[in-house]
Structure formats: structure tokens, C-alpha cells
Design a protein around this motif. Sequence first.
Motif, PDB file in Angstrom:
ATOM      1  N   ALA A  33       6.682  -0.260  -5.434  1.00  0.00           N
ATOM      2  CA  ALA A  33       7.067   0.408  -6.679  1.00  0.00           C
ATOM      3  C   ALA A  33       8.737   0.580  -6.661  1.00  0.00           C
ATOM      4  N   GLY A  34       9.363   0.343  -5.766  1.00  0.00           N
ATOM      5  CA  GLY A  34      10.982   0.243  -5.253  1.00  0.00           C
ATOM      6  C   GLY A  34      11.255   1.733  -5.589  1.00  0.00           C
ATOM      7  N   ASN A  35      12.665   1.870  -5.701  1.00  0.00           N
ATOM      8  CA  ASN A  35      13.426   3.044  -5.681  1.00  0.00           C
ATOM      9  C   ASN A  35      14.093   3.660  -6.979  1.00  0.00           C
ATOM     10  N   THR A  36      13.291   2.703  -8.071  1.00  0.00           N
ATOM     11  CA  THR A  36      14.033   3.163  -9.504  1.00  0.00           C
ATOM     12  C   THR A  36      13.122   4.038 -10.181  1.00  0.00           C
ATOM     13  N   VAL A  37      13.566   4.904 -11.058  1.00  0.00           N
ATOM     14  CA  VAL A  37      12.852   5.862 -11.570  1.00  0.00           C
ATOM     15  C   VAL A  37      12.095   5.322 -13.046  1.00  0.00           C
ATOM     16  N   HIS A  38      10.812   4.964 -12.854  1.00  0.00           N
ATOM     17  CA  HIS A  38      10.145   4.445 -13.969  1.00  0.00           C
ATOM     18  C   HIS A  38       8.667   5.080 -13.893  1.00  0.00           C
ATOM     19  N   LEU A  39       7.804   4.934 -14.978  1.00  0.00           N
ATOM     20  CA  LEU A  39       6.630   5.492 -15.083  1.00  0.00           C
ATOM     21  C   LEU A  39       5.760   5.041 -13.887  1.00  0.00           C
ATOM     22  N   PHE A  40       5.610   3.748 -13.415  1.00  0.00           N
ATOM     23  CA  PHE A  40       4.825   3.386 -12.408  1.00  0.00           C
ATOM     24  C   PHE A  40       5.187   4.112 -10.791  1.00  0.00           C
ATOM     25  N   SER A  41       6.397   4.106 -10.713  1.00  0.00           N
ATOM     26  CA  SER A  41       7.041   4.686  -9.416  1.00  0.00           C
ATOM     27  C   SER A  41       6.605   6.190  -9.384  1.00  0.00           C
ATOM     28  N   ILE A  42       6.802   6.959 -10.551  1.00  0.00           N
ATOM     29  CA  ILE A  42       6.595   8.423 -10.690  1.00  0.00           C
ATOM     30  C   ILE A  42       5.095   8.608 -10.483  1.00  0.00           C
ATOM     31  N   GLY A  43       4.315   7.829 -11.189  1.00  0.00           N
ATOM     32  CA  GLY A  43       2.768   7.867 -11.112  1.00  0.00           C
ATOM     33  C   GLY A  43       2.165   7.848  -9.562  1.00  0.00           C
ATOM     34  N   ILE A  44       2.851   6.587  -9.024  1.00  0.00           N
ATOM     35  CA  ILE A  44       2.294   6.441  -7.528  1.00  0.00           C
ATOM     36  C   ILE A  44       2.777   7.559  -6.782  1.00  0.00           C
ATOM     37  N   THR A  45       4.177   7.826  -6.929  1.00  0.00           N
ATOM     38  CA  THR A  45       4.494   9.142  -6.108  1.00  0.00           C
ATOM     39  C   THR A  45       3.600  10.348  -6.329  1.00  0.00           C
ATOM     40  N   PHE A  46       3.479  10.804  -7.567  1.00  0.00           N
ATOM     41  CA  PHE A  46       2.569  12.085  -7.703  1.00  0.00           C
ATOM     42  C   PHE A  46       1.230  11.777  -7.312  1.00  0.00           C
ATOM     43  N   SER A  47       0.670  10.555  -7.290  1.00  0.00           N
ATOM     44  CA  SER A  47      -0.645  10.263  -6.615  1.00  0.00           C
ATOM     45  C   SER A  47      -0.571  10.400  -5.462  1.00  0.00           C
ATOM     46  N   ALA A  48       0.505  10.142  -4.639  1.00  0.00           N
ATOM     47  CA  ALA A  48       0.536  10.374  -3.268  1.00  0.00           C
ATOM     48  C   ALA A  48       0.762  11.466  -2.810  1.00  0.00           C
ATOM     49  N   LEU A  49       1.123  12.692  -3.790  1.00  0.00           N
ATOM     50  CA  LEU A  49       1.469  14.164  -3.447  1.00  0.00           C
ATOM     51  C   LEU A  49       0.108  14.642  -3.753  1.00  0.00           C
ATOM     52  N   TRP A  50      -0.795  14.269  -4.690  1.00  0.00           N
ATOM     53  CA  TRP A  50      -1.850  14.993  -5.093  1.00  0.00           C
ATOM     54  C   TRP A  50      -3.065  14.771  -4.356  1.00  0.00           C
ATOM     55  N   GLN A  51      -3.100  13.549  -3.864  1.00  0.00           N
ATOM     56  CA  GLN A  51      -4.451  13.277  -2.793  1.00  0.00           C
ATOM     57  C   GLN A  51      -4.631  14.010  -1.570  1.00  0.00           C
ATOM     58  N   PRO A  52      -3.434  13.982  -0.690  1.00  0.00           N
ATOM     59  CA  PRO A  52      -3.534  14.822   0.152  1.00  0.00           C
ATOM     60  C   PRO A  52      -3.692  16.540  -0.057  1.00  0.00           C
ATOM     61  N   ILE A  53      -3.293  16.924  -1.233  1.00  0.00           N
ATOM     62  CA  ILE A  53      -3.265  18.527  -1.517  1.00  0.00           C
ATOM     63  C   ILE A  53      -4.688  18.775  -1.597  1.00  0.00           C
ATOM     64  N   SER A  54      -5.185  17.790  -2.744  1.00  0.00           N
ATOM     65  CA  SER A  54      -6.616  17.805  -2.864  1.00  0.00           C
ATOM     66  C   SER A  54      -7.538  17.693  -1.600  1.00  0.00           C
ATOM     67  N   ALA A  55      -7.258  16.984  -0.918  1.00  0.00           N
ATOM     68  CA  ALA A  55      -7.945  16.876   0.402  1.00  0.00           C
ATOM     69  C   ALA A  55      -7.809  18.055   1.170  1.00  0.00           C
ATOM     70  N   LEU A  56      -6.592  18.562   1.336  1.00  0.00           N
ATOM     71  CA  LEU A  56      -6.522  19.742   2.448  1.00  0.00           C
ATOM     72  C   LEU A  56      -7.289  20.989   1.686  1.00  0.00           C
ATOM     73  N   GLN A  57      -7.227  21.149   0.538  1.00  0.00           N
ATOM     74  CA  GLN A  57      -7.994  22.190   0.020  1.00  0.00           C
ATOM     75  C   GLN A  57      -9.419  22.270  -0.038  1.00  0.00           C
ATOM     76  N   GLY A  58     -10.317  21.020   0.252  1.00  0.00           N
ATOM     77  CA  GLY A  58     -11.340  20.625   0.635  1.00  0.00           C
ATOM     78  C   GLY A  58     -11.909  20.358   1.959  1.00  0.00           C
ATOM     79  N   VAL A  59     -11.238  20.861   3.026  1.00  0.00           N
ATOM     80  CA  VAL A  59     -11.526  20.473   4.451  1.00  0.00           C
ATOM     81  C   VAL A  59     -12.675  21.009   4.606  1.00  0.00           C
ATOM     82  N   GLY A  60     -13.217  22.270   4.428  1.00  0.00           N
ATOM     83  CA  GLY A  60     -14.447  22.901   4.844  1.00  0.00           C
ATOM     84  C   GLY A  60     -15.654  22.268   4.217  1.00  0.00           C
ATOM     85  N   LYS A  61     -15.392  21.665   3.033  1.00  0.00           N
ATOM     86  CA  LYS A  61     -16.484  20.916   2.140  1.00  0.00           C
ATOM     87  C   LYS A  61     -16.646  19.715   2.763  1.00  0.00           C
ATOM     88  N   ILE A  62     -15.698  19.045   3.130  1.00  0.00           N
ATOM     89  CA  ILE A  62     -15.677  17.689   3.586  1.00  0.00           C
ATOM     90  C   ILE A  62     -16.469  17.554   5.086  1.00  0.00           C
TER      91      ILE A  62
END
Length: 181
Positions: free
Chosen positions: A86-115
Motif C-alpha cells: 500500500a505504500g506510505n502515502t495517505v490514501h483510501l486503500f492504505s488507510i483501509g488496510i491499516t484499520f483492517s490490520a488494527l481491527w482484526q487483532p482487536i476482535s480476535a483478542l476479545q474472543g480468545v475464550g470463545k476461540i
Amino acid sequence: MEKGKGVMGGGGRRWAVDFTDNSTSHSSRDVPDPPGFSRASIDQDDSSLSRQKKDAESNWKAQKAWEVAQAPFKNLLMMGFMMWMAGNTVHLFSIGITFSALWQPISALQGVGKIFEPYKDHKVDLLGPKLLFIALNLGGLALGVWKLNSLGLLPTHASDWVSSLPPAQEVEYSGGGVSLS
């Protein structure tokens, strides 16, 4: 006809063996067991078979728990590659990938017991797999925060906080001394 003796017959059969046991005594102990045969496996009671079955199931659960714990590593590599692409420029794709990279671990950490719920067993220690799962997801979270920083979206410099600082006081210069008004 005697046991084990061949019989000559006129019907095309050259010999036959009679396997019926007409004796009154139990003769199966008279014949030695073949090599590799164990009567212990036949004489086992149901409790030892069920114990073996439970041990096998516990081993399977432990193995699957470790596989689930290692799964975020693949996601970590994939997200790292996508963020690099995605590179280091601020555009829609790089921001979307970055927030996806943040959201997936957070949601996985919330469901450790269920997993790890399907692998719960009193014989299976889930502490190690859970700690590995948490560590890998925290690594994914750190990767997302690093990408936010490289995009310049984290307020890490003094200039990012200028709007929240109080206005500077006026300084008057009057000859020999400095006075603040």
C-alpha cells in the motif's frame, strides 16, 4: 475322521481338514500364540479402551489448540505484505488496510475464550496456546500502529499538539529587563 488328517475323496478334492473341536477341554491354550499376537489386547476391559480413547482425544484437542494459536502468524505475514504494497502515502486503500490490520487483532483478542472453547478439557493445558495467540495478535496490533505512524496519522510530534497548547504570553522588551505582561 481325525483332526488334521487329509481325506482322499473321489469328488475331485484331494484333501480336506476338519477344524471342528469335539473335545470337552478348552484346547485353545494348548496351541501357542503366533508371533506378534498378544492376548492382553483381547482381554482388555472397556475402561482401558475408553481411557485410551480419551487420551487420544485429549492429544487431538491439544494439537488443534496449538494450530489455532499459530494461525495469526499467517495473518500477520499477509497483513505486513499488504501494508508494504500500500505504500506510505495517505490514501483510501492504505488507510483501509491499516484499520483492517488494527481491527482484526482487536476482535480476535476479545474472543480468545470463545476461540479456545472447543478445546477445553481437564487434560489439555490451554495456557500456552492462549498466550501464543495473544502474543501474535499483539504483534499484529503493533504492526498496525507502526503503519499508522509511518503514514503520519499518529500525533507523535509537538506540531501535532499545537492547537491544544495555551497561547504564548506576550513578552515586552524594555531596555535592560524583560517584563511579562
